[in-house]
Design a protein around this motif. Structure first.
Motif, short mmCIF file in Angstrom:
data_model
loop_
_atom_site.label_atom_id
_atom_site.label_comp_id
_atom_site.label_asym_id
_atom_site.label_seq_id
_atom_site.Cartn_x
_atom_site.Cartn_y
_atom_site.Cartn_z
N ASN A 5 23.19 -6.57 -16.43
CA ASN A 5 23.51 -5.25 -17.43
C ASN A 5 24.28 -5.01 -16.68
O ASN A 5 25.70 -4.52 -16.77
CB ASN A 5 23.23 -5.47 -18.58
N SER A 6 23.12 -3.63 -15.72
CA SER A 6 23.85 -2.07 -15.52
C SER A 6 25.05 -3.22 -13.71
O SER A 6 26.11 -2.44 -13.14
CB SER A 6 22.64 -1.84 -14.52
N ILE A 7 24.72 -4.10 -13.48
CA ILE A 7 25.54 -4.67 -12.22
C ILE A 7 27.31 -4.62 -13.26
O ILE A 7 28.35 -4.55 -12.31
CB ILE A 7 25.47 -5.83 -11.49
N ALA A 8 27.15 -5.09 -14.25
CA ALA A 8 28.08 -6.13 -14.58
C ALA A 8 28.93 -4.76 -15.06
O ALA A 8 30.61 -4.29 -15.00
CB ALA A 8 27.99 -6.77 -16.48
N LEU A 111 28.29 -6.23 -1.92
CA LEU A 111 27.29 -6.31 -1.01
C LEU A 111 27.28 -4.77 -1.60
O LEU A 111 25.97 -4.75 -1.55
CB LEU A 111 27.09 -6.74 -0.33
N LEU A 112 28.27 -4.15 -1.26
CA LEU A 112 27.78 -2.62 -1.81
C LEU A 112 27.32 -2.46 -3.64
O LEU A 112 27.13 -1.72 -3.86
CB LEU A 112 29.36 -1.89 -1.87
N GLY A 113 28.14 -3.79 -4.58
CA GLY A 113 27.61 -3.79 -6.02
C GLY A 113 25.94 -3.98 -5.38
O GLY A 113 25.56 -3.35 -6.12
N ALA A 114 25.27 -4.82 -4.92
CA ALA A 114 23.65 -5.03 -5.46
C ALA A 114 23.46 -3.61 -4.36
O ALA A 114 22.06 -3.96 -5.39
CB ALA A 114 23.67 -6.48 -4.38
N PRO A 370 31.60 -9.57 -9.70
CA PRO A 370 29.79 -9.02 -10.64
C PRO A 370 29.21 -9.53 -10.63
O PRO A 370 27.39 -9.94 -10.20
CB PRO A 370 30.06 -8.84 -12.10
N ILE A 371 29.13 -11.25 -10.26
CA ILE A 371 28.40 -11.89 -10.16
C ILE A 371 27.74 -12.69 -8.69
O ILE A 371 26.52 -12.72 -8.61
CB ILE A 371 29.46 -14.00 -10.13
N GLY A 372 28.87 -12.18 -7.96
CA GLY A 372 28.03 -12.67 -6.22
C GLY A 372 27.53 -11.02 -6.54
O GLY A 372 25.65 -11.15 -5.59
N ALA A 373 27.66 -10.46 -6.58
CA ALA A 373 26.72 -9.01 -6.58
C ALA A 373 25.22 -9.43 -7.13
O ALA A 373 24.16 -8.52 -6.69
CB ALA A 373 27.00 -7.69 -6.94
N SER A 374 25.76 -9.79 -8.47
CA SER A 374 24.15 -9.95 -9.19
C SER A 374 23.06 -11.35 -8.71
O SER A 374 22.05 -11.25 -8.17
CB SER A 374 24.32 -11.16 -10.28
N PHE A 375 23.77 -11.92 -7.68
CA PHE A 375 22.78 -13.03 -6.90
C PHE A 375 22.41 -12.11 -6.05
O PHE A 375 21.61 -12.91 -6.02
CB PHE A 375 23.82 -14.40 -6.32
N PHE A 376 23.06 -11.48 -5.44
CA PHE A 376 22.70 -10.71 -4.17
C PHE A 376 21.18 -9.56 -4.32
O PHE A 376 19.83 -10.46 -3.94
CB PHE A 376 23.67 -9.83 -3.34
#
Length: 386
Positions: A5-8, A111-114, A370-376
């Motif tokens: 949620n926080s990444i979304a 990657l910045l989001g992660a 957000p999907i890629g960042a959540s995966f990381f």
């Protein structure tokens, strides 16, 4: 577990970051604005250990978790391509002849989001190494970072990367154990004959006829020298010669690409190219040389890490949206150099319908960031849980 949620909630910021990067594309190792932007964001996130200037413009940032543990590496590429943009986006490239036509702007934003999430939560043991790499597009920046010692210097034990995939279902992951992308080599053929008048070919040694013969003969490498069920691509991509309709030129040049997974196949192709060029040159009474350059090696996933990555992806998007045994791709990636020295995995993330990579109308789909960042983020928390 779905997208965090926080990444979304970070999606608008990731989109803003990505579009700034898209407007300001830079090439190969010369990424002063890009790397400066990335380092600035990492500092804003409260990350104190930021190592700049690796491989000229690369960055490795370290986030400390809670308690002792290993270091997991996450990699994004930052460089653009020498292509004139035709996407029509309001945030199109502001530098003519350069554009982010492969989505490295999106990879960096993911990657910045992660990084922001991981720096805020630190819900993991050990450390995470955020690797922002220059010069994936032909410069071998991944290899330079490895040669400069990042794996040992930062004690990285495993490593993961993602690439967006246009025309695959949006938000779906694809990976496979073992080889996932091919090795890429380049061949250069120089032909020297004797030029003359187009009306008097008997007084010339025509390099164009020789080039045509060489080009035709090269096609037999795949069809007659190689087992049909093994993967091999040999493509001629450039032929340069001639200046006018009534002049037979004195020289011709051929260039092409070779894609393989097996070093023995590379050896065979290099040997046959040399034999064909020498034989065809004799047949057409010209001089010809072939230079064969070995480029990025095959990208080979560690089987155990690929299965682990697929399971983490399933936690984010659901098991029905993950293909853990996808087909190999004949494209190439310099993430291969990192996988040569540390176990890990490379994955594709579907971006939905749109122009293909390296097309002047291509644009990264911000919805998948957000999907890629959540995966990381989930990869770190799952691999190194508290």
């Amino acid at each position: 577990m779905p997208v965090l949620n926080s990444i979304a909630a970070l999606q608008p910021e990731m989109q803003e970051w990505r579009r700034w990067l898209h407007r300001n594309p830079e090439l190969q190792f010369d990424l002063p604005r890009t790397s400066g932007f990335v380092a600035g964001k990492l500092r804003e996130f409260g990350i104190g250990e930021i190592h700049e200037g690796i491989a000229t413009s690369g960055i490795v940032a370290i986030i400390e978790g809670q308690g002792d543990g290993p270091t997991i590496g996450l990699r994004a590429d930052m460089d653009a391509l020498p292509i004139k943009e035709a996407s029509g986006a309001e945030y199109s490239s502001e530098t003519s002849g350069r554009m982010h036509a492969c989505g490295h702007d999106g990879h960096t934003a993911m990657l910045l989001g992660a990084a922001k999430y991981l720096a805020d939560t630190r819900n993991f043991k050990g450390r995470v190494a955020l690797i922002f790499q220059p010069a994936e597009e032909g410069g071998g920046g991944g290899n330079v970072m490895v040669q400069e010692g990042i794996m040992d210097r930062f004690d990285i034990s495993q490593i993961y990367g993602i690439h967006n995939a246009p025309n695959f279902a949006e938000g779906e992951f694809f990976t496979t154990p073992g080889p996932i992308m091919a090795a890429v080599d380049t061949f250069h053929i120089d032909i020297t004959g004797k030029g003359g008048h187009g009306a008097m070919p008997h007084d010339t040694k025509d390099p164009i006829v020789a080039a045509l013969g060489i080009g035709q003969a090269i096609q037999t490498i795949v069809s007659r020298n190689h087992y049909a069920l093994d993967e091999l691509v040999v493509s001629i991509t450039q032929i340069h010669t001639g200046t006018a309709d009534n002049i037979i030129p004195g020289t011709a040049y051929i260039e092409g690409t070779v894609r393989t997974f097996d070093p023995a196949v590379q050896d065979m192709v290099e040997r046959r190219l040399g034999q064909i060029v020498t034989g065809q040159a004799a047949a057409y009474d010209v001089d010809a040389t072939c230079r064969y350059e070995r480029g990025y090696p095959a990208t080979i996933n560690d089987a155990e890490k690929a299965a682990f990555a697929a399971s983490v992806a399933a936690d984010v998007v659901g098991e029905d949206k993950v293909t853990p045994d996808a087909r190999k791709e004949m494209g190439a990636e310099d993430f291969s150099y990192m996988l040569n020295v540390r176990p890990g995995a490379y994955l594709f993330l579907g971006a939905g319908d749109g122009p293909v990579l390296h097309h002047p109308e291509y644009d990264f789909n911000d919805a998948i960031a957000p999907i890629g960042a959540s995966f990381f983020a989930r990869m770190v928390e799952t691999a190194q849980p508290l």
